[in-house]
Design a protein around this motif. Structure first.
Motif, PDB file in Angstrom:
ATOM      1  N   ASN A  15       7.006   0.141 -46.558  1.00 55.51           N
ATOM      2  CA  ASN A  15       8.019   0.445 -45.551  1.00 55.51           C
ATOM      3  C   ASN A  15       8.543  -0.886 -45.026  1.00 55.51           C
ATOM      4  O   ASN A  15       7.845  -1.572 -44.285  1.00 55.51           O
ATOM      5  N   LYS A  17      10.890  -1.350 -43.000  1.00 55.09           N
ATOM      6  CA  LYS A  17      11.396  -1.229 -41.621  1.00 55.09           C
ATOM      7  C   LYS A  17      12.753  -1.942 -41.532  1.00 55.09           C
ATOM      8  O   LYS A  17      13.530  -1.878 -42.473  1.00 55.09           O
ATOM      9  N   HIS A 101       7.728   8.610 -38.377  1.00 54.83           N
ATOM     10  CA  HIS A 101       7.009   7.351 -38.135  1.00 54.83           C
ATOM     11  C   HIS A 101       6.852   7.164 -36.619  1.00 54.83           C
ATOM     12  O   HIS A 101       7.739   7.513 -35.851  1.00 54.83           O
ATOM     13  N   GLU A 103       7.205   4.676 -34.869  1.00 59.09           N
ATOM     14  CA  GLU A 103       8.269   3.874 -34.257  1.00 59.09           C
ATOM     15  C   GLU A 103       9.485   4.741 -33.937  1.00 59.09           C
ATOM     16  O   GLU A 103      10.272   4.419 -33.045  1.00 59.09           O
ATOM     17  N   GLU A 171      -1.332   7.046 -39.524  1.00 59.65           N
ATOM     18  CA  GLU A 171      -1.067   5.685 -39.064  1.00 59.65           C
ATOM     19  C   GLU A 171      -1.393   5.576 -37.580  1.00 59.65           C
ATOM     20  O   GLU A 171      -0.561   5.940 -36.731  1.00 59.65           O
ATOM     21  N   ALA A 175      -2.804   0.326 -34.698  1.00 56.77           N
ATOM     22  CA  ALA A 175      -3.143  -0.479 -35.885  1.00 56.77           C
ATOM     23  C   ALA A 175      -1.890  -1.015 -36.581  1.00 56.77           C
ATOM     24  O   ALA A 175      -2.000  -1.841 -37.483  1.00 56.77           O
ATOM     25  N   ILE A 176      -0.716  -0.559 -36.143  1.00 52.70           N
ATOM     26  CA  ILE A 176       0.517  -0.941 -36.852  1.00 52.70           C
ATOM     27  C   ILE A 176       0.960  -2.341 -36.432  1.00 52.70           C
ATOM     28  O   ILE A 176       1.235  -2.586 -35.257  1.00 52.70           O
ATOM     29  N   GLY A 177       0.968  -3.231 -37.403  1.00 57.62           N
ATOM     30  CA  GLY A 177       1.459  -4.586 -37.155  1.00 57.62           C
ATOM     31  C   GLY A 177       0.577  -5.430 -36.264  1.00 57.62           C
ATOM     32  O   GLY A 177       0.987  -6.496 -35.808  1.00 57.62           O
ATOM     33  N   GLY A 215      -1.364   1.093 -41.450  1.00 58.82           N
ATOM     34  CA  GLY A 215      -1.712   0.331 -40.235  1.00 58.82           C
ATOM     35  C   GLY A 215      -2.489  -0.905 -40.627  1.00 58.82           C
ATOM     36  O   GLY A 215      -3.691  -0.841 -40.871  1.00 58.82           O
ATOM     37  N   SER A 216      -1.775  -2.052 -40.741  1.00 62.70           N
ATOM     38  CA  SER A 216      -2.408  -3.342 -41.061  1.00 62.70           C
ATOM     39  C   SER A 216      -3.159  -3.318 -42.394  1.00 62.70           C
ATOM     40  O   SER A 216      -4.211  -3.946 -42.519  1.00 62.70           O
ATOM     41  N   VAL A 217      -2.618  -2.583 -43.374  1.00 56.36           N
ATOM     42  CA  VAL A 217      -3.198  -2.669 -44.730  1.00 56.36           C
ATOM     43  C   VAL A 217      -2.763  -4.002 -45.340  1.00 56.36           C
ATOM     44  O   VAL A 217      -1.579  -4.365 -45.297  1.00 56.36           O
ATOM     45  N   LEU A 235       0.467   3.458 -46.757  1.00 54.08           N
ATOM     46  CA  LEU A 235       1.825   3.185 -46.284  1.00 54.08           C
ATOM     47  C   LEU A 235       1.759   1.786 -45.672  1.00 54.08           C
ATOM     48  O   LEU A 235       1.060   1.573 -44.676  1.00 54.08           O
ATOM     49  N   VAL A 236       2.449   0.872 -46.306  1.00 55.71           N
ATOM     50  CA  VAL A 236       2.271  -0.553 -46.007  1.00 55.71           C
ATOM     51  C   VAL A 236       3.535  -1.115 -45.367  1.00 55.71           C
ATOM     52  O   VAL A 236       4.619  -0.978 -45.929  1.00 55.71           O
ATOM     53  N   GLY A 237       3.381  -1.730 -44.209  1.00 55.01           N
ATOM     54  CA  GLY A 237       4.531  -2.341 -43.541  1.00 55.01           C
ATOM     55  C   GLY A 237       4.674  -3.802 -43.932  1.00 55.01           C
ATOM     56  O   GLY A 237       5.160  -4.129 -45.020  1.00 55.01           O
ATOM     57  N   GLY A 238       4.217  -4.688 -43.062  1.00 54.77           N
ATOM     58  CA  GLY A 238       4.431  -6.129 -43.229  1.00 54.77           C
ATOM     59  C   GLY A 238       4.040  -6.659 -44.600  1.00 54.77           C
ATOM     60  O   GLY A 238       4.766  -7.477 -45.182  1.00 54.77           O
TER      61      GLY A 238
HETATM   62  O1  LIG Z   1       4.918   2.210 -42.134  1.00 52.75           O
HETATM   63  C1  LIG Z   1       4.100   1.297 -42.122  1.00 52.75           C
HETATM   64  C2  LIG Z   1       3.242   1.095 -40.988  1.00 52.75           C
HETATM   65  O2  LIG Z   1       3.909   1.177 -39.781  1.00 52.75           O
HETATM   66  C3  LIG Z   1       2.264  -0.018 -41.102  1.00 52.75           C
HETATM   67  O3  LIG Z   1       2.841  -1.259 -40.778  1.00 52.75           O
HETATM   68  P1  LIG Z   1       1.935  -2.578 -40.964  1.00 52.75           P
HETATM   69  O4  LIG Z   1       1.362  -2.510 -42.348  1.00 52.75           O
HETATM   70  O5  LIG Z   1       2.869  -3.715 -40.773  1.00 52.75           O
HETATM   71  O6  LIG Z   1       0.843  -2.496 -39.937  1.00 52.75           O
END
Ligand SMILES: O=C[C@H](O)COP(=O)(O)O
Length: 253
Positions: A15, A17, A101, A103, A171, A175-177, A215-217, A235-238
């Motif tokens: 993701n 974002k 999500h 957010e 998620e 834990a997100i970001g 969440g912070s994977v 589901l991986v963000g950053g």
């Molecule tokens: O959609 C992805 C999540 O919000 C996780 O984000 P993150 O991997 O940056 O913590």
């Protein structure tokens, strides 16, 4: 990750974002090239910002990396300035869409009922919804994580999903970001609780729906998280913004 013959392939979805300009397509191309060279056990998806969706879908056309949206409106079209509909995502080349999500639930007060309507819209457009659930830190500290998440699962998933391709993503908001993650035992407990709701709602089909963790994977924790019972992907963000990190997570599946 334990995958039986009846279990669908895990899904690793990035993701992006609101990150990424045209140059970022090189990262997606690098992911696709590596996936083509060494096909992973998992399905791989990238969900870029809407501005890149069409170009990414074109750039990855014929590759095994699929492209997705990050949200959609519940209506197929209309006077909704700034919104994007599920048929528009499909028209741009998306095959899945992230919905609910945190957010969006947090910043736009999106309710479970609205998420549920978006799920139906996505399915009607031929998209695979990835429906996000998760508790806040305050809710976890109050011992409410499980009832909050199972409540979201019950209310965000429409009744008529049997036989439909969809996934759920747990998620935890905190834990997100942040670099924080729940313990493996906590991830397993919440995933088991979500699985129980899916089975209660959709029977055998609910038993095979992938439940992603997000969440912070990162490359460092992906293997342990992905080996957790009932974790069917991430589901991986950053960490999805850089091909090298995303590929390390894909390899861990
Ligand atoms: O959609 C992805 C999540 O919000 C996780 O984000 P993150 O991997 O940056 O913590």
């Amino acid at each position: 990750m334990t995958v039986s013959l009846t279990t669908p392939r895990p899904l690793i979805a990035g993701n992006w974002k609101m990150f990424g300009l045209e140059a970022s397509l090189d990262e997606a191309r690098a992911v696709a090239a590596a996936v083509a060279q060494a096909p992973p056990a998992a399905r791989v998806a990238i969900c870029p910002p809407a501005t890149l969706l069409h170009r990414m879908a074109d750039a990855l056309s014929g590759e095994s990396v699929i492209v997705g949206g990050q949200d959609c409106h519940a209506a197929p079209q209309g006077a909704y300035t700034g919104d994007i509909s599920a048929p528009m995502l499909a028209d741009a080349g998306a095959t899945l869409v992230i919905l609910g999500h945190s957010e969006r639930r947090g910043s736009y007060d999106e309710t479970c009922e609205e998420v549920s309507a978006k799920v139906l819209a996505a399915l009607a457009a031929g998209l695979e919804p990835v429906i996000c659930l998760g508790e806040t830190l305050a809710q976890r500290e109050a011992g409410q994580a499980e009832p909050i998440v199972t409540g979201q699962a019950r209310n965000s998933l429409p009744d008529d999903l049997s036989g439909q391709a969809f996934a759920v993503a747990y998620e935890p908001v905190w834990a997100i970001g942040t670099g924080l993650t729940p313990t493996i035992a906590d991830i397993a407990a919440i995933h088991a609780a979500i699985r129980a709701v899916l089975v209660e709602r959709f029977g055998d089909h609910g038993a095979s729906v992938p439940i992603l963790y997000g969440g912070s994977v990162k490359p460092e924790n992906a293997a342990e998280i992905l080996a957790t019972p009932e974790v069917g992907g991430a589901l991986v963000g950053g960490a999805s913004l850089k091909a090298k990190d995303f590929l390390a997570i894909i390899a861990a599946a």
